[in-house]
Motif scaffolding. Structure first.
Motif, PDB file in Angstrom:
ATOM      1  N   LYS A   1       3.460   5.559  -5.784  1.00  0.00           N
ATOM      2  CA  LYS A   1       3.129   5.904  -6.434  1.00  0.00           C
ATOM      3  C   LYS A   1       2.697   6.340  -7.560  1.00  0.00           C
ATOM      4  O   LYS A   1       2.259   7.058  -7.854  1.00  0.00           O
ATOM      5  N   ALA A   2       0.652   6.255  -6.670  1.00  0.00           N
ATOM      6  CA  ALA A   2      -0.246   7.514  -6.569  1.00  0.00           C
ATOM      7  C   ALA A   2       0.094   9.051  -6.511  1.00  0.00           C
ATOM      8  O   ALA A   2      -0.365  10.029  -7.224  1.00  0.00           O
ATOM      9  N   SER A   3       0.548   9.327  -5.053  1.00  0.00           N
ATOM     10  CA  SER A   3       1.594  10.344  -5.206  1.00  0.00           C
ATOM     11  C   SER A   3       2.192  11.027  -6.287  1.00  0.00           C
ATOM     12  O   SER A   3       2.355  12.373  -6.683  1.00  0.00           O
ATOM     13  N   GLU A   4       3.052  10.440  -6.456  1.00  0.00           N
ATOM     14  CA  GLU A   4       4.469  10.193  -7.568  1.00  0.00           C
ATOM     15  C   GLU A   4       3.606  10.658  -9.593  1.00  0.00           C
ATOM     16  O   GLU A   4       2.864  12.061  -9.636  1.00  0.00           O
ATOM     17  N   ALA A   5       2.132   9.881  -9.233  1.00  0.00           N
ATOM     18  CA  ALA A   5       1.029  10.098 -10.578  1.00  0.00           C
ATOM     19  C   ALA A   5       0.592  10.686 -10.041  1.00  0.00           C
ATOM     20  O   ALA A   5       0.104  12.120 -11.277  1.00  0.00           O
ATOM     21  N   ALA A   6       0.088  11.450  -9.017  1.00  0.00           N
ATOM     22  CA  ALA A   6      -0.786  12.862  -8.648  1.00  0.00           C
ATOM     23  C   ALA A   6       0.163  14.479  -8.590  1.00  0.00           C
ATOM     24  O   ALA A   6      -0.137  15.483  -9.198  1.00  0.00           O
TER      25      ALA A   6
ATOM     26  N   GLU B   1       2.117   1.681  -3.345  1.00  0.00           N
ATOM     27  CA  GLU B   1       0.767   2.422  -4.247  1.00  0.00           C
ATOM     28  C   GLU B   1       0.523   3.791  -4.028  1.00  0.00           C
ATOM     29  O   GLU B   1       0.304   4.447  -4.762  1.00  0.00           O
ATOM     30  N   ILE B   2       0.659   3.626  -2.882  1.00  0.00           N
ATOM     31  CA  ILE B   2       0.520   5.922  -2.352  1.00  0.00           C
ATOM     32  C   ILE B   2       1.354   5.959  -3.116  1.00  0.00           C
ATOM     33  O   ILE B   2       1.119   7.817  -3.189  1.00  0.00           O
TER      34      ILE B   2
ATOM     35  N   GLN C   1       0.988  -1.023   0.230  1.00  0.00           N
ATOM     36  CA  GLN C   1      -0.076   0.388   0.457  1.00  0.00           C
ATOM     37  C   GLN C   1       1.233   1.062   0.315  1.00  0.00           C
ATOM     38  O   GLN C   1       0.654   2.161  -0.655  1.00  0.00           O
TER      39      GLN C   1
ATOM     40  N   SER D   1       0.439  14.828 -12.824  1.00  0.00           N
ATOM     41  CA  SER D   1      -0.569  14.395 -12.732  1.00  0.00           C
ATOM     42  C   SER D   1      -1.725  16.540 -12.456  1.00  0.00           C
ATOM     43  O   SER D   1      -1.453  17.064 -13.443  1.00  0.00           O
TER      44      SER D   1
END
Length: 360
Positions: A159-164, A156-157, A153, A167
């Motif tokens: 990764k999501a943070s980097e993606a965010a 993933e967080i 997690q 973005s």
């Protein structure tokens, strides 16, 4: 003859004490023997008790020590093969099992505290100790699974943070680009709003999405005349209306605009007004068609003066220089042209009149 029979007995006298003396001696001897036996039994009982109680006391002492210290690394003495020795052996095996289980459990839990989840209780224990070690191993497995899930997690967080973040950066860049494009579009709109050309923009379905002030004024000036042919025409309802409203039979014009690839110029008469349109296709950055931009021209006044000029020239060619263009209903360029042509024809008329007098 009668026989006389006689029975004889010898009697002697003895004292009672003398008579019971052997019995008394026997009783005393028996009592002495009984006493000695009792003493022997008591002595043996004490000795046997001591033999039994010492190892039991030793076991009790070990148990007490284990209870006070919490340590199971203790053992009772095993002497002989009697029941007490068997009990001591059983006690020692119990404490060894507990000590080993606690040692392995402590090692496993210490490893867990240090972030190592592969060190479990390896030995197999019976009964409640086995349940305890099995529970510890199960707990370690659950903690390991939870740790793995947490790491997953976290990844993933992250990764999501980097993606965010990307973005957000992309959104910011897009927002800046959109803002820049909006500013450009706004400047273009303001420019179109203030140009003298009559500009109208339609979407791909030929619905009107923009009209500048000049085309609104042109339509409002021609509104009454257009209603002669199109009774429902209104400048106030042109926004988002379809340009088909300008044609009695719009299929032809729609077909031309929908398949248009180059500049399209057309002129038509409606309500006595001569209107000219010049349409061009609007495309996006991908080259896809997204609408049309149309420039309108009301040529009614221009066509009228062309007819008047044609009539004036026709009369002049026929030798009649008395014809004039009515300049009272004209303004600007058309008035200047009308006045200029009238003056020119008047000068020609005067020259010819003077020449006629001279020659006459």
């Amino acid at each position: 003859m009668a026989t006389l029979l006689f029975q004889w007995a010898i009697l002697s006298e003895q004292d009672e004490a003398e008579a019971y003396e052997p019995a008394q001696v026997l009783i005393k001897a028996s009592a002495l023997v009984a006493l000695v036996c009792v003493l022997v039994v008591i002595f043996l009982a004490v000795k046997i008790s001591q033999l039994i109680s010492r190892p039991i006391d030793a076991i009790s002492s070990v148990i007490q020590t284990a209870n006070e210290t919490g340590s199971f690394n203790l053992s009772a003495e095993e002497n002989g093969k009697d029941e007490v020795a068997v009990m001591a052996g059983g006690f020692n095996r119990l404490t060894d099992s507990l000590a080993n289980a606690i040692t392995e459990s402590n090692a496993a839990l210490k490893a867990v505290s240090e972030g190592e989840f592969n060190n479990k209780v390896q030995s197999t224990y019976p009964g409640d100790i086995g349940l305890l070690t099995t529970g510890i191993n199960g707990t370690i497995e659950k903690i390991a699974a939870a740790q793995l899930e947490q790491e997953k997690q976290s990844a993933e967080i992250e990764k999501a943070s980097e993606a965010a973040k990307l973005s957000a950066e992309s959104a910011n860049a897009q927002a800046e680009k959109s803002q820049a494009e909006a500013e450009v579009a706004n400047r273009i709109k303001q420019a179109l709003d203030n140009v003298s050309a009559n500009v109208m923009v339609a979407d791909n379905d030929l619905n009107i999405i923009y009209m500048n002030d000049a085309v609104r004024q042109m339509m409002r000036t021609a509104e009454a005349d257009i209603r002669n042919d199109l009774p429902h025409f209104s400048v106030d309802t042109l926004d988002h209306a379809n340009i088909d409203i300008f044609h009695k039979n719009p299929a032809h014009q729609r077909g031309l605009l929908e398949h248009q690839n180059a500049t399209l110029s057309s002129e038509f008469v409606v309500g006595g007004r001569t209107l000219k349109v010049v349409a061009n296709v609007i495309k996006n950055n991908s080259g896809e068609r997204i609408g049309n931009v149309v420039e309108w021209t009301d040529r009614t006044e221009e066509v009228a003066i062309q007819k008047e000029i044609d009539n004036l020239v026709a009369f002049a060619c026929a030798g009649d220089l008395s014809a004039r263009i009515d300049d009272s209903n004209k303004t600007g360029f058309f008035k200047d042209v009308s006045v200029g042509l009238n003056n020119l024809v008047g000068v020609c008329d005067n020259v010819l009149s003077d020449l006629s007098v001279v020659l006459g």
